[in-house]
Design an enzyme around this catalytic site. Sequence first.
Site, PDB file in Angstrom:
ATOM      1  N   HIS A  42       0.858  -1.186   0.000  1.00 29.68           N
ATOM      2  CA  HIS A  42       0.000   0.000   0.000  1.00 29.68           C
ATOM      3  C   HIS A  42       0.899   1.243   0.000  1.00 29.68           C
ATOM      4  O   HIS A  42       1.869   1.303   0.762  1.00 29.68           O
ATOM      5  CB  HIS A  42      -0.907  -0.005   1.236  1.00 29.68           C
ATOM      6  CG  HIS A  42      -1.864   1.142   1.233  1.00 29.68           C
ATOM      7  ND1 HIS A  42      -2.958   1.179   0.407  1.00 29.68           N
ATOM      8  CD2 HIS A  42      -1.870   2.296   1.939  1.00 29.68           C
ATOM      9  CE1 HIS A  42      -3.604   2.320   0.600  1.00 29.68           C
ATOM     10  NE2 HIS A  42      -2.964   3.014   1.525  1.00 29.68           N
ATOM     11  N   GLU A  45      -9.182  -9.394   6.941  1.00 28.72           N
ATOM     12  CA  GLU A  45     -10.498  -9.109   6.359  1.00 28.72           C
ATOM     13  C   GLU A  45     -10.819  -7.618   6.268  1.00 28.72           C
ATOM     14  O   GLU A  45     -11.848  -7.242   5.713  1.00 28.72           O
ATOM     15  CB  GLU A  45     -11.580  -9.832   7.164  1.00 28.72           C
ATOM     16  CG  GLU A  45     -11.511 -11.331   6.928  1.00 28.72           C
ATOM     17  CD  GLU A  45     -12.521 -12.102   7.736  1.00 28.72           C
ATOM     18  OE1 GLU A  45     -13.574 -11.526   8.060  1.00 28.72           O
ATOM     19  OE2 GLU A  45     -12.233 -13.266   8.049  1.00 28.72           O
TER      20      GLU A  45
END
Length: 206
Positions: free
Chosen positions: A108, A141
Amino acid sequence: MRIGILLSGRGSNFLAIADSIRQGRLAGAEIAVVISNLADAQGITAARERGLNGVVIEGRGRKRAEHDAEILECLRQHGVELVCLAGYMRLLSPGFIHAYPDRILNIHPSLLPAFPGLEAQQQAFDYGVKVAGCTVHFVDEHLDHGVIILQKTVPVLDSDDAHALAKRILEQEHIAYSEAIARVISGRYQISGRHYLLRDEAAEKS
Ligand code: GRF
């Protein structure tokens, strides 16, 4: 370690990983398959040009779980042990994440937990930070949230715009991802809560 790459776009991080392998800087790693959810992703063309298995599994208009199941099947067919997201622009379903526990990595372009989500470099620039960077982390998640393996920083210069900053961050991404993969392949680490800890083998033996 057989690596499966998932991407949606340009694929420069994938190419940096492929270069590391080719130059012998990622011993024991090979790219088993490159999967794109978009047929026109530059990254999939680049994969095929390099003679790698490039597979398009279109996601548009499909239920996430069904799409992910097809990707999982493809990864299994290619014996993939480690999944690397490299500009993959779809969220993974819980079923996918559970199929590869602590075996899915993402990169990221910000120093997480700052600026998760889209256009992280623009977010960082607009916020006026003086230091920016990138993060390689395990995928869980939640979006851009899993345990951090490593981060690299870059300065934000007064002369920067978001584009110049993104370029500087991307140079570090290309270094960071291979380093993180090497660490994971080495197995010399443990995860304790949110902490990724390097294990010192010498200390363990003594
Ligand atoms: C990179 O900035 C990466 O950090 C983010 O998506 C971008 C992908 O770029 N997750 P590329 O396709 O690897 O060139």
